[in-house]
Write a protein that holds these residues in place. Structure first.
Motif, short mmCIF file in Angstrom:
data_model
loop_
_atom_site.label_atom_id
_atom_site.label_comp_id
_atom_site.label_asym_id
_atom_site.label_seq_id
_atom_site.Cartn_x
_atom_site.Cartn_y
_atom_site.Cartn_z
N CYS B 42 0.84 -1.20 0.00
CA CYS B 42 0.00 0.00 0.00
C CYS B 42 0.88 1.24 0.00
O CYS B 42 0.62 2.20 -0.73
CB CYS B 42 -0.91 0.02 1.23
N GLY B 43 1.92 1.23 0.84
CA GLY B 43 2.82 2.37 0.90
C GLY B 43 3.63 2.53 -0.37
O GLY B 43 3.67 3.61 -0.97
N THR B 44 4.27 1.43 -0.82
CA THR B 44 5.19 1.56 -1.95
C THR B 44 4.45 1.85 -3.26
O THR B 44 5.00 2.52 -4.12
CB THR B 44 6.04 0.28 -2.14
N VAL B 45 3.23 1.35 -3.42
CA VAL B 45 2.52 1.54 -4.69
C VAL B 45 1.64 2.79 -4.65
O VAL B 45 1.64 3.60 -5.58
CB VAL B 45 1.66 0.30 -5.04
N LEU B 46 0.88 2.98 -3.57
CA LEU B 46 -0.07 4.10 -3.54
C LEU B 46 0.55 5.39 -3.03
O LEU B 46 -0.03 6.46 -3.21
CB LEU B 46 -1.27 3.74 -2.65
N VAL B 101 9.29 6.33 -0.46
CA VAL B 101 9.30 6.04 -1.91
C VAL B 101 9.01 7.32 -2.70
O VAL B 101 9.60 7.56 -3.76
CB VAL B 101 8.28 4.94 -2.26
N GLU B 102 8.15 8.18 -2.16
CA GLU B 102 7.83 9.42 -2.88
C GLU B 102 9.03 10.38 -2.93
O GLU B 102 9.25 11.06 -3.92
CB GLU B 102 6.65 10.14 -2.17
N LYS B 103 9.77 10.46 -1.82
CA LYS B 103 10.83 11.47 -1.73
C LYS B 103 12.16 11.00 -2.34
O LYS B 103 12.92 11.80 -2.87
CB LYS B 103 11.09 11.85 -0.25
N TRP B 104 12.45 9.71 -2.19
CA TRP B 104 13.76 9.19 -2.62
C TRP B 104 13.62 8.68 -4.06
O TRP B 104 13.25 7.55 -4.29
CB TRP B 104 14.20 8.08 -1.66
N ARG B 105 13.94 9.57 -5.04
CA ARG B 105 13.63 9.24 -6.42
C ARG B 105 14.83 8.84 -7.26
O ARG B 105 14.67 8.39 -8.39
CB ARG B 105 12.92 10.42 -7.09
N ASN B 106 16.04 9.02 -6.74
CA ASN B 106 17.20 8.77 -7.61
C ASN B 106 17.89 7.45 -7.34
O ASN B 106 19.09 7.32 -7.46
CB ASN B 106 18.20 9.93 -7.50
N GLY B 107 17.15 6.42 -6.98
CA GLY B 107 17.74 5.09 -6.80
C GLY B 107 16.91 4.07 -7.55
O GLY B 107 15.81 4.38 -8.00
N LEU B 109 14.23 1.36 -8.08
CA LEU B 109 13.00 1.26 -7.31
C LEU B 109 12.98 0.03 -6.40
O LEU B 109 12.44 0.07 -5.30
CB LEU B 109 11.78 1.25 -8.26
N THR B 110 13.60 -1.07 -6.86
CA THR B 110 13.62 -2.28 -6.02
C THR B 110 14.25 -1.98 -4.66
O THR B 110 13.71 -2.33 -3.61
CB THR B 110 14.46 -3.39 -6.70
N ILE B 111 15.42 -1.29 -4.71
CA ILE B 111 16.14 -0.98 -3.47
C ILE B 111 15.35 0.03 -2.65
O ILE B 111 15.14 -0.14 -1.45
CB ILE B 111 17.53 -0.39 -3.79
N VAL B 112 14.88 1.11 -3.32
CA VAL B 112 14.16 2.17 -2.61
C VAL B 112 12.94 1.59 -1.90
O VAL B 112 12.73 1.81 -0.70
CB VAL B 112 13.74 3.28 -3.60
N ALA B 113 12.12 0.82 -2.65
CA ALA B 113 10.89 0.28 -2.06
C ALA B 113 11.22 -0.74 -0.97
O ALA B 113 10.53 -0.82 0.04
CB ALA B 113 10.03 -0.36 -3.14
N GLY B 114 12.30 -1.52 -1.18
CA GLY B 114 12.70 -2.49 -0.16
C GLY B 114 13.13 -1.80 1.13
O GLY B 114 12.68 -2.17 2.21
N VAL B 115 14.00 -0.78 1.00
CA VAL B 115 14.47 -0.07 2.19
C VAL B 115 13.31 0.66 2.87
O VAL B 115 13.18 0.64 4.11
CB VAL B 115 15.59 0.94 1.80
N ALA B 116 12.44 1.27 2.04
CA ALA B 116 11.27 1.97 2.61
C ALA B 116 10.41 0.99 3.39
O ALA B 116 9.91 1.32 4.47
CB ALA B 116 10.46 2.62 1.49
N SER B 117 10.25 -0.24 2.88
CA SER B 117 9.44 -1.24 3.57
C SER B 117 10.07 -1.65 4.89
O SER B 117 9.37 -1.92 5.86
CB SER B 117 9.23 -2.47 2.69
#
Lengths: 198, 181
Positions: B42-46, B101-107, B109-117
């Motif tokens: 929900c967080g990473t996609v929406l 995920v919204e703010k960290w845009r220069n990495g 996506l797999t890593i960003v969404a994984g770390v965000a999770s």
């Protein structure tokens, strides 16, 4: 959609849902503020008596739903026997059963439609802050409608996987599953717009 | 507006459906429910706001008495049980995950969404869960922390899956990954 309301009709089914919820809030706060062993034994006994009043079918259904607490009760038991604080452990365990028991009691004696009415009533003042309560009601209905539909699609995905692989479906199906949910959402959004929107 | 409502509702239904399919076992047969994976997604996609609203909507329906949590659990009793803290933490977890995920845009996506999770769905969620356990079981914070650590390996796995699924979704349905739209 099946809800957890008990089919055994009790006197509490006719009470207003808002009053039951308010009462539950007060009771939970009192339970967590009080510490006495006798107080908690008495409230636990009272709680079980409430379950027993509508008959044994209701009592058994209620106890079965409290059974899920056993891992926590086992942890409390072992912990407090080992640390030699059995009385404290008994208070914590009884408070836990009573708190969950009373809350389940409200769920078991309140129809889903009455609960939704309470949510509507609670959400009304939020209109002043820009909350669209129609959207909230619609989304509640959408979730109730789409949960079984999505679960069925998930079931089909696992079956397709098993038809093609000797191994069982694992996390790999989460990705196509989410795509199905997204596609459904886009279709629903278009359908809502085509019918005049929110 | 219609699109937001539909996406929020369908993701709430997705969290519920992830608990209803018993056949999803994560790798190594870890017997963890896939529902907290739903919260991460929900967080990473929406994204932050919509993700938190989807989780909140799911919780409202659980509180109303629908048996939507894994194992057919539901009702108000869950909100006073020892795992209540995790439930209260779910929307915040989705919000934090989405915000990262919204703010960290220069990495990638797999890593960003994984770390965000990991940060949202584990660190933030466990803070709520541990406080909830400490209150309901009458334990201190370190004691309650010890009781919850058994679930962390499974959750790390879910965060990794959330990262991979999110980046795959960004390729399959780029318009629908609202956190990056």
């Amino acid at each position: 959609m099946i809800s957890l309301t008990s089919p055994v009709e009790t006197w509490a089914h006719r009470w207003p849902a808002g009053a039951k919820l308010a009462g539950l809030c007060v009771a939970t706060m009192v339970l967590f503020a009080a510490d006495g062993l006798i107080f908690h034994a008495a409230t636990l006994f009272g709680c079980i008596a409430l379950y027993a009043l509508p008959g044994h079918v209701f009592l058994l259904a209620g106890l079965r739903r409290l059974f899920v607490l056993w891992p926590f009760l086992a942890v409390i038991f072992v912990w407090h026997v080992v640390t030699g604080t059995a009385i404290e452990g008994a208070v914590i365990a009884m408070r836990l059963i009573t708190a969950v028991g009373l809350a389940n009691l409200v769920t078991m004696t309140t129809k889903l439609s009455d609960m939704i009415d309470v949510v509507k009533w609670l959400a009304t003042p939020l209109r002043a802050f820009g909350l669209n309560t129609r959207a909230l009601e619609l989304s509640i209905a959408l979730v109730i409608r789409f949960t079984p539909a999505l679960a069925e699609k998930g079931g089909q995905l696992t079956q397709s996987w098993r038809a093609r692989s000797a191994k069982r479906a694992k996390w790999q199906i989460v990705m196509p599953f989410t795509v199905l949910a997204i596609d459904d959402a886009e279709h629903v959004a278009e359908a809502l717009k085509a019918r005049g929107g929110l | 507006m219609e699109r937001n409502v539909a996406m929020i509702a369908l993701f709430a239904a997705l969290i519920a459906a992830l608990g209803l399919i018993p056949k999803i076992t994560l790798a190594f047969g870890v017997p963890v429910t896939a529902q907290s994976l739903g919260v991460m997604l929900c967080g990473t996609v929406l994204g932050a706001r919509r993700g938190a609203l989807a989780v909140l909507l799911f919780l409202v329906l659980v509180a109303l008495g629908l048996p939507l949590l894994s194992g057919g659990r539901g009702g108000l009793g869950l909100f006073t049980s020892p795992s209540a803290g995790f439930l209260f933490g779910f929307p915040v977890a989705a919000f934090v995950t989405g915000l990262i995920v919204e703010k960290w845009r220069n990495g990638p996506l797999t890593i960003v969404a994984g770390v965000a999770s990991v940060i949202g769905g584990i660190v933030v969620l466990y803070i709520f869960g541990i406080v909830g356990m400490a209150v309901t079981l009458g334990k201190t914070i370190p004691e309650a922390t010890a009781l919850t650590t058994a679930f962390i390996p499974g959750d790390l796995l879910k965060a990794a899956i959330a990262g991979m699924v999110t980046s795959a979704l960004a390729k399959a349905r780029p318009q629908s990954v609202l956190s990056r739209a």
